[in-house]
Design a protein around this motif. Structure first.
Motif, PDB file in Angstrom:
ATOM      1  N   LEU A  47       0.870  -1.262   0.007  1.00  0.00           N
ATOM      2  CA  LEU A  47      -0.012  -0.005  -0.050  1.00  0.00           C
ATOM      3  C   LEU A  47       0.998   1.401   0.046  1.00  0.00           C
ATOM      4  CD1 LEU A  47      -2.641  -0.897   2.640  1.00  0.00           C
ATOM      5  CD2 LEU A  47      -2.937  -0.919   0.131  1.00  0.00           C
ATOM      6  N   LYS A  48       2.084   1.339   0.679  1.00  0.00           N
ATOM      7  CA  LYS A  48       2.887   2.341   0.783  1.00  0.00           C
ATOM      8  C   LYS A  48       3.356   2.651  -0.588  1.00  0.00           C
ATOM      9  CE  LYS A  48       7.245   3.875   3.005  1.00  0.00           C
ATOM     10  NZ  LYS A  48       8.447   3.418   3.750  1.00  0.00           N
ATOM     11  N   ILE A  49       3.692   1.877  -1.423  1.00  0.00           N
ATOM     12  CA  ILE A  49       4.395   1.654  -2.864  1.00  0.00           C
ATOM     13  C   ILE A  49       3.167   2.431  -3.549  1.00  0.00           C
ATOM     14  CG2 ILE A  49       5.121   0.549  -4.802  1.00  0.00           C
ATOM     15  CD1 ILE A  49       6.444  -1.420  -2.915  1.00  0.00           C
ATOM     16  N   SER A  50       2.026   1.804  -3.386  1.00  0.00           N
ATOM     17  CA  SER A  50       0.893   2.392  -4.584  1.00  0.00           C
ATOM     18  C   SER A  50       0.441   3.772  -3.963  1.00  0.00           C
ATOM     19  CB  SER A  50      -0.346   1.311  -4.189  1.00  0.00           C
ATOM     20  OG  SER A  50      -0.989   1.545  -2.957  1.00  0.00           O
ATOM     21  N   ARG A  51       0.872   4.391  -2.837  1.00  0.00           N
ATOM     22  CA  ARG A  51       0.397   5.655  -2.408  1.00  0.00           C
ATOM     23  C   ARG A  51       1.471   6.537  -2.583  1.00  0.00           C
ATOM     24  NH1 ARG A  51      -2.690   4.370   3.166  1.00  0.00           N
ATOM     25  NH2 ARG A  51      -4.609   2.872   2.311  1.00  0.00           N
ATOM     26  N   VAL A  52       2.509   6.212  -3.437  1.00  0.00           N
ATOM     27  CA  VAL A  52       3.767   7.143  -3.519  1.00  0.00           C
ATOM     28  C   VAL A  52       3.446   8.391  -4.288  1.00  0.00           C
ATOM     29  CG1 VAL A  52       4.718   6.255  -5.495  1.00  0.00           C
ATOM     30  CG2 VAL A  52       6.359   7.070  -3.996  1.00  0.00           C
ATOM     31  N   GLU A  53       2.193   8.374  -4.974  1.00  0.00           N
ATOM     32  CA  GLU A  53       2.077   9.417  -5.850  1.00  0.00           C
ATOM     33  C   GLU A  53       0.847  10.283  -5.110  1.00  0.00           C
ATOM     34  OE1 GLU A  53       0.569   8.435  -9.651  1.00  0.00           O
ATOM     35  OE2 GLU A  53       2.428   7.550 -10.264  1.00  0.00           O
ATOM     36  N   ILE A  54       0.462   9.850  -3.787  1.00  0.00           N
ATOM     37  CA  ILE A  54      -0.384  10.852  -3.231  1.00  0.00           C
ATOM     38  C   ILE A  54       0.504  12.024  -2.662  1.00  0.00           C
ATOM     39  CG2 ILE A  54      -1.758  11.152  -1.053  1.00  0.00           C
ATOM     40  CD1 ILE A  54      -2.598   8.285  -1.217  1.00  0.00           C
ATOM     41  N   PRO A  55       0.181  13.304  -2.973  1.00  0.00           N
ATOM     42  CA  PRO A  55       1.069  14.550  -2.900  1.00  0.00           C
ATOM     43  C   PRO A  55       1.101  14.659  -1.461  1.00  0.00           C
ATOM     44  CG  PRO A  55      -0.876  14.967  -4.363  1.00  0.00           C
ATOM     45  CD  PRO A  55      -1.028  13.693  -3.584  1.00  0.00           C
ATOM     46  N   GLU A  56       2.377  14.853  -0.843  1.00  0.00           N
ATOM     47  CA  GLU A  56       2.873  15.171   0.260  1.00  0.00           C
ATOM     48  C   GLU A  56       2.267  16.628   0.557  1.00  0.00           C
ATOM     49  OE1 GLU A  56       4.480  13.854   2.699  1.00  0.00           O
ATOM     50  OE2 GLU A  56       5.412  12.194   1.752  1.00  0.00           O
ATOM     51  N   PRO A  57       1.731  17.004   1.920  1.00  0.00           N
ATOM     52  CA  PRO A  57       1.448  18.321   2.246  1.00  0.00           C
ATOM     53  C   PRO A  57       2.632  19.304   2.090  1.00  0.00           C
ATOM     54  CG  PRO A  57       0.682  16.751   3.974  1.00  0.00           C
ATOM     55  CD  PRO A  57       1.569  15.904   3.002  1.00  0.00           C
ATOM     56  N   GLU A  58       2.310  20.442   1.635  1.00  0.00           N
ATOM     57  CA  GLU A  58       3.504  21.456   1.435  1.00  0.00           C
ATOM     58  C   GLU A  58       4.153  21.815   2.933  1.00  0.00           C
ATOM     59  OE1 GLU A  58       1.779  24.732  -0.457  1.00  0.00           O
ATOM     60  OE2 GLU A  58       1.174  23.637  -2.315  1.00  0.00           O
ATOM     61  N   TRP A  59       3.303  21.749   3.926  1.00  0.00           N
ATOM     62  CA  TRP A  59       3.839  22.079   5.124  1.00  0.00           C
ATOM     63  C   TRP A  59       2.981  21.493   6.394  1.00  0.00           C
ATOM     64  CZ3 TRP A  59       1.987  25.884   9.034  1.00  0.00           C
ATOM     65  CH2 TRP A  59       3.224  26.202  10.095  1.00  0.00           C
ATOM     66  N   ILE A  60       3.502  20.964   7.336  1.00  0.00           N
ATOM     67  CA  ILE A  60       2.781  20.308   8.358  1.00  0.00           C
ATOM     68  C   ILE A  60       3.092  20.970   9.665  1.00  0.00           C
ATOM     69  CG2 ILE A  60       2.659  18.223   9.968  1.00  0.00           C
ATOM     70  CD1 ILE A  60       3.252  16.466   7.573  1.00  0.00           C
ATOM     71  N   ASN A  61       2.078  21.475  10.228  1.00  0.00           N
ATOM     72  CA  ASN A  61       2.358  22.649  11.175  1.00  0.00           C
ATOM     73  C   ASN A  61       2.990  22.071  12.317  1.00  0.00           C
ATOM     74  OD1 ASN A  61       1.676  24.262  13.645  1.00  0.00           O
ATOM     75  ND2 ASN A  61       0.256  25.312  12.216  1.00  0.00           N
ATOM     76  N   PRO A  62       4.343  22.246  12.851  1.00  0.00           N
ATOM     77  CA  PRO A  62       5.207  21.597  13.992  1.00  0.00           C
ATOM     78  C   PRO A  62       4.343  21.853  15.364  1.00  0.00           C
ATOM     79  CG  PRO A  62       6.067  23.840  13.401  1.00  0.00           C
ATOM     80  CD  PRO A  62       4.940  23.735  12.272  1.00  0.00           C
ATOM     81  N   ASN A  63       3.072  22.526  15.413  1.00  0.00           N
ATOM     82  CA  ASN A  63       2.595  22.455  16.684  1.00  0.00           C
ATOM     83  C   ASN A  63       1.813  20.891  16.739  1.00  0.00           C
ATOM     84  OD1 ASN A  63       3.182  24.641  18.070  1.00  0.00           O
ATOM     85  ND2 ASN A  63       1.730  25.951  17.157  1.00  0.00           N
ATOM     86  N   ALA A  64       1.337  20.568  15.693  1.00  0.00           N
ATOM     87  CA  ALA A  64       0.912  19.268  15.752  1.00  0.00           C
ATOM     88  C   ALA A  64       1.855  18.047  16.093  1.00  0.00           C
ATOM     89  CB  ALA A  64       0.277  18.849  14.397  1.00  0.00           C
ATOM     90  N   ASP A  65       1.834  16.969  16.426  1.00  0.00           N
ATOM     91  CA  ASP A  65       2.678  16.026  16.784  1.00  0.00           C
ATOM     92  C   ASP A  65       3.752  16.511  17.849  1.00  0.00           C
ATOM     93  OD1 ASP A  65       1.460  14.327  14.702  1.00  0.00           O
ATOM     94  OD2 ASP A  65       2.651  15.549  13.422  1.00  0.00           O
ATOM     95  N   TYR A  66       2.973  17.380  18.696  1.00  0.00           N
ATOM     96  CA  TYR A  66       3.869  18.055  19.839  1.00  0.00           C
ATOM     97  C   TYR A  66       5.222  17.414  20.196  1.00  0.00           C
ATOM     98  CZ  TYR A  66       5.227  21.668  23.233  1.00  0.00           C
ATOM     99  OH  TYR A  66       5.674  22.804  23.978  1.00  0.00           O
TER     100      TYR A  66
END
Length: 245
Positions: A202-221
């Motif tokens: 599944l990871k291989i098949s999802r390689v083309e799913i766009p990465e977010p341009e930016w992940i807010n660093p306050n998340a996953d604190y």
């Protein structure tokens, strides 16, 4: 007082994985059947997706659990999930997760944002799955979810053997590709075998799913300084309309 970081009193914690209580009577079964026919149950009937993924306790990330989210999409920017420990009819409701788009997340205060986690890695890594639904069908939803954030409160810590919901709720975190956020391979393997899937594929098949341009660093604190959050319940003065008693 109760805390999400403390094991509750042993009376109903640990031991056999059996709920306390008598078997359901025939009269109760008839009542439930009748109510099911006569009542609309509209909020429940809005649940239209089943997601299987994993979560980690925000105060103890050595504890990892498989979760089953039953998802209602309220609009394009907001979802709400009833979270169970299994997909079986005997599944226990262990918590609730709210999911918002990046657009809504950026409007939250910095302190509020620290209670939320990102979903990009969880989606891209193949850990977030829709059992028995083809990837081609869910790909548009996966692309949307990769840019979202979630806040998950666990109210029933079944992994430590609690036979009832005990103590304070616990804030949960999402899998991440660094140190404590990596899900144990055996846990993933067990899930994959149950649904006859491969997270690696599944990871291989999802390689083309766009990465977010930016992940807010306050998340996953926790990734900033290795600190999580625990809930402590303390007595407080009630706001009343008249003196008590």
């Amino acid at each position: 007082m109760a805390s999400s970081d403390k094991t509750p009193a042993p009376s109903l914690a640990g031991g056999e994985q059996i709920l306390p209580g008598k078997p359901m009577s025939v009269e109760q079964q008839l009542l439930d059947k009748g109510a099911q026919i006569l009542q609309s149950l509209k909020p429940v009937k809005q649940i239209n997706q089943h997601v299987c993924t994993f979560a980690l306790y925000g105060h103890d990330m050595t504890r990892q659990i498989e979760t089953h989210h039953y998802v209602t999409r309220i609009n394009q920017d907001f979802l709400q999930c009833a979270v169970y420990d299994t997909h079986d009819s005997t599944g226990r409701l262990i918590g609730v997760e709210y999911i918002v788009s990046d657009r809504i997340f950026e409007k939250l205060s910095p302190e509020e944002q620290k209670l939320w986690h990102s979903h990009a890695y969880e989606i891209k890594s193949g850990l977030w799955v829709y059992p028995r639904v083809p990837e081609t069908v869910v790909k548009p939803e996966l692309e949307n979810l990769a840019k979202t954030y979630g806040k998950f409160w666990c109210t029933w810590q079944v992994d430590r053997g609690d036979r009832l919901p005990m103590g304070a709720p616990a804030l949960m975190m999402s899998p991440q590709p660094v140190n404590w956020g990596i899900i144990t391979p055996d846990l993933v393997k067990k899930r994959d075998e149950k649904y006859n899937i491969s997270s690696d594929n599944l990871k291989i098949s999802r390689v083309e799913i766009p990465e977010p341009e930016w992940i807010n660093p306050n998340a996953d604190y926790w990734k900033q300084d290795g600190k999580g959050f625990a809930i402590d319940i303390e007595p407080t003065e009630m706001k009343t309309g008249a003196p008590f008693p």
